[in-house]
Each structure stands twice: as C-alpha cells, then as structure tokens.
Design a protein around this motif. Sequence first.
Motif: not given
Length: 347
Positions: A257-260, A300-305
Amino acid sequence: MSFHIPTIDITPYRENGTDAERAEVARQIDASCRSVGFMQIVGHGIPDEITNGLTEAMDAFFAMDLDAKKAYRTPPHINRGYSPPKSESLSLSLGVEQASRMNDFFEAFNVGAGAADYPHVDDLPQPAYAENVWPEVDGFEQQVQAYFAEAAKVARTMTRIFADALGVAPDYFAPRTDHSLDVLRMNNYALPSGTDVTLDGDLIGMGEHTDYGIVTILWADQVKGLQVLDNKGNWHDAAPADDALLINLGDVTAHLTNEQWMSTLHRVKPPVIDGTIERRRSAAFFHDGNVEYVIETLPQFVDDEHPEIYEPVTVAEHIQAKLGGSRAGVRNESAVREGARVLASRY
C-alpha cells in the motif's frame, strides 16, 4: 485526541453476512489500517477450549527448568524451537542497536508450517519450511497444533477482508499464500531462575520492531506491557478486551500500500513490581505469504502525491534480512524508514 485501537466484529465474513455488512467491516478495517495499523477483533470464532489448551501448553513448557528448555533450541537461521532470554534483539531487525546487542529478556517457543503441510507444492526450500521440534510435554503438540489451525483460519479471513478493503479481487491473496510462511511464536515475559538480567529502567521485554509479513494474529493476556507507536512518535499501552484478538499489519502490507496502511512499530515493556517482572504471556501467529511471492506496490497506491517508496522484493529476501537482525545479531541495513521512526520516538 487520545490514542484508540478500534474493536471490529468480523462475524459477517465468517457467517455469510450480507454485502452491506461485509462492506462495513471492510470500511472499518481500512480506516484502522490507515490511522493506527493495530486493531482488535471479536467474532473471530476460535473456541475458548482451544485457546485454553494453548495457554495450558505454554504454561507447562515455560515452567520447565531452563536447561531442559534449552535442549529444544535451534540455530538462529531455523525459526523453530526455543529461544532463551537475552538470545534475541528485535530492534536489530530495524537496524537499531541497543546498548546490549542481544538484550530482549523474553523467552519463546516457535512452531511453523513445514513442507509436509503443503503436499501440493514440490521442493519447498529449507530451512524456511522446516519441520517442528516438539518438547516432551504431555498434550503440548496436540494443543498447540489445534490453536495453530484456528489462527490460520483467522489469518485467511483477515486477508479476505483486506482484499475488499484494498479494492482488489476477492482471491487476490489466495495464490500468494497457498504455502505461506506461517509461524506461531509463544512468548513468556518472566525471568526463569538463574537468568542474569538487571531490573532497571532500560529493561526491554521485546525491542521495538515491526512484524515481517502480511498480518499478525495476537493472543495476549491482559497484563500491561505491549506498547504501540503512534504517528506522532508517542508510545501507548495496548491490551486486548475480553475475548478479543489483537491484529496488526506487517511489512508486506505496508509495502503493498506504499505505507498508506502502516506496519505499526511496537515493543513490550512489562511492568516491574516490587523488584520482579509481572509475568505476561502472548502468542503471535505470523501469516507472511509464500516464500517466492514478489512484494510489489499496488498501482492504485502510487500517484504524484505518493511516489513509490519500495523496490520489489521476495518474501524470502525480506524475512531473511529481518531474522538476521533479530536472531543472529546482524544489523538490518535495509529497514531505514522504520529505524528512523524508532529513533525519533519519545521513549
């Protein structure tokens, strides 16, 4: 705002709940994973007699003479058998070195899923899928195996809920866990006679660490000692409610989850009362995933932010680095992010 570990009833996922009921459970799980990384569950379905059998087995083994228990010790690279006091340092799994390298005073006994438990898979690597070492204690093997089977069911229920909460296919985790590295670690926080430990303010029951895999199912008695780190760097006591199991995320889930969803740092510091340690017991079931499973962040857990934090790694590579720290005393240099959180915390 006070620190709060949510209590969630997972019965709808065990007893054919409605779509709406399951969606509400998944929503609560998602909220807990994003805000705390720890939760407690009820409605888990483990019968009291199975849990009571586990605690009877633990009490019988840990009551043995220390030298007798040491007969069931295995080398550090085999995650089975007995670990005596001061033979591990969980903080080293994060690359954080305490004043004394191997200073955690807990003792433990580990059992796990061996190659024979997965007859549908050929040539599972050793010692990751080692067979168990069973002590000569009446009923121990049967009682522990009964609990292991029930905890495994709970772990797979949790990953089914995780799939819904993450918005992936319901069977997302199934092919990644069909020969999962599953380990049950039974812990005893008490000092056997003859153990050389100084009772002082820096005494560590189990050092700061994150769990390694997908999810941990924790039975614990209600003696104080377990502490959880919040996102502001403060430690908080955590104890289960009646009939509840504590659930915490592992590093694999944080990576996905990219640490979310957070792999929450925790430690154990049982209280010292009148110069002695108040005994505390726990049993952690670690559901880590298949050894060859490549852990990659879900898109879905990777974007510009939220740029991608982690490189892909197999479960085997990740856990080898972690165990090399905690059990073999080799500082884990890859856990930079978690180690920084420990060093920034307010002890």
